[in-house]
Design an enzyme around this catalytic site. Structure first.
Site, PDB file in Angstrom:
ATOM      1  CG  ASP A 103      32.481  78.421 -37.082  1.00 34.61           C
ATOM      2  OD1 ASP A 103      32.587  79.521 -37.664  1.00 34.61           O
ATOM      3  OD2 ASP A 103      31.381  77.908 -36.810  1.00 34.61           O
ATOM      4  CG  ASN A 131      22.176  70.917 -35.882  1.00 32.70           C
ATOM      5  OD1 ASN A 131      22.530  72.068 -35.613  1.00 32.70           O
ATOM      6  ND2 ASN A 131      22.996  70.035 -36.415  1.00 32.70           N
ATOM      7  CG  HIS A 143      25.287  74.164 -35.660  1.00 34.71           C
ATOM      8  ND1 HIS A 143      25.093  73.451 -36.828  1.00 34.71           N
ATOM      9  CD2 HIS A 143      25.483  75.445 -36.050  1.00 34.71           C
ATOM     10  CE1 HIS A 143      25.165  74.276 -37.853  1.00 34.71           C
ATOM     11  NE2 HIS A 143      25.391  75.495 -37.414  1.00 34.71           N
ATOM     12  CD  GLU A 170      26.946  70.108 -36.555  1.00 36.04           C
ATOM     13  OE1 GLU A 170      25.867  70.532 -36.113  1.00 36.04           O
ATOM     14  OE2 GLU A 170      27.222  70.108 -37.774  1.00 36.04           O
TER      15      GLU A 170
HETATM   16  C1  GLP Z   1      26.943  77.948 -39.729  1.00 35.70           C
HETATM   17  C2  GLP Z   1      27.980  78.492 -38.730  1.00 35.70           C
HETATM   18  C3  GLP Z   1      27.295  78.986 -37.514  1.00 35.70           C
HETATM   19  C4  GLP Z   1      26.038  79.711 -37.958  1.00 35.70           C
HETATM   20  C5  GLP Z   1      25.016  78.730 -38.416  1.00 35.70           C
HETATM   21  C6  GLP Z   1      23.753  79.326 -39.013  1.00 35.70           C
HETATM   22  O1  GLP Z   1      27.282  76.764 -40.248  1.00 35.70           O
HETATM   23  N1  GLP Z   1      29.068  77.646 -38.391  1.00 35.70           N
HETATM   24  O2  GLP Z   1      28.173  79.810 -36.758  1.00 35.70           O
HETATM   25  O3  GLP Z   1      25.491  80.419 -36.881  1.00 35.70           O
HETATM   26  O4  GLP Z   1      25.614  77.771 -39.248  1.00 35.70           O
HETATM   27  O5  GLP Z   1      23.996  79.855 -40.256  1.00 35.70           O
HETATM   28  P1  GLP Z   1      22.956  80.732 -41.083  1.00 35.70           P
HETATM   29  O6  GLP Z   1      22.993  82.096 -40.486  1.00 35.70           O
HETATM   30  O7  GLP Z   1      23.476  80.723 -42.490  1.00 35.70           O
HETATM   31  O8  GLP Z   1      21.637  80.097 -40.942  1.00 35.70           O
END
Ligand code: GLP
Length: 244
Positions: free
Chosen positions: A70, A138, A140, A145
């Protein structure tokens, strides 16, 4: 249906070592592997470990290709919190990846066309051999989402308020994340041959439990992974604490 395999470790450092080893194993079996890459705080120690393996001569990305999950829409090019900048800082800038083979979703110009081209580029590469995934609080995956269809493809999405809040600390003081992004779809992710989902910390324990211990539902995007035959979950004891 093959259930996900759980690898539970005492520390985040051990999680990082194990996930880096799975990247190394993928490259050893197939030097031209196609890697699906993730961002987020969870992956910082993992990429550090991958870079350490590279420096010890254990792996090479010279023939590999990557596709990130992404990217935010609307950040100036080179913005420190863009996922391109993250990947350059954490991984690409330290290993022998060829820059024309590291891909992130296009987020400028005709975004719909860029999404179609991203899907085509993944297909033309032969598909993703190993997809790395984090998980949001959540549930995702990528920026899919809650509510995202399990058949969804690469597309423009709106971020939830909780995701924006969770990612605000990645931005310089006074700035907050954009409200939109482009993400690979859940359907796109499910086409990867192997998936490694990584969760570290107690704040991921509810999302992890719902994803793997309840019936699949669009309310928890990661639960779609129950329909994939080759998922390994790498997590620490805190993230795993509600799995029983
Ligand atoms: C982000 C990314 C995800 C990631 C998630 C968790 O926003 N788009 O690909 O896995 O949220 O992030 P973190 O590892 O900082 O908790």
């Amino acid at each position: 249906m093959t259930e996900a395999r759980f690898c539970i470790f005492d520390t985040a450092a051990e999680v990082a070592t194990a996930v880096a080893a799975s990247v190394a194993e993928t490259l050893a079996l197939k030097p031209s592997a196609v890697l699906g890459l993730a961002t987020g705080k969870t992956f910082i120690p993992i990429y550090a470990e991958v870079v350490a393996l590279y420096r010890r001569g254990g792996i090479s990305f010279a023939d590999a290709t990557s596709f990130n999950l992404d990217e935010y829409i609307g950040l100036p090019q080179g913005h420190i919190a863009s996922f391109r900048a993250y990947m350059d800082a954490q991984l690409f800038g330290h290993v022998d990846f060829s820059s024309d083979r590291t891909h992130l979703p296009g987020v400028t110009g005709d975004i719909e066309l860029a999404c179609e081209r991203y899907e085509q580029a993944i297909a033309n590469s032969g598909g993703i051999d190993l997809q790395l995934l984090g998980i949001g609080q959540n549930g995702h995956i990528g920026f899919n989402e809650p509510g995202s269809a399990f058949e969804s493809r690469t597309r423009r999405v709106a971020l939830t308020a909780s995701t924006i809040e969770a990612n605000t600390s990645d931005f310089p003081p006074g700035e907050s994340p954009p409200a939109e992004a482009v993400t690979m779809g859940i359907g796109t992710i499910l086409e990867a041959h192997k998936i490694a989902l990584v969760a570290v910390g107690a704040n991921k324990s509810d999302a992890l439990r719902t994803a793997f211990k309840e019936a699949p539902s669009v309310d928890n995007p990661a639960s779609a992974l129950q329909g994939h035959g080759s998922v390994t979950v790498y997590c620490d004891r805190d993230a795993a604490s509600k799995l029983v």
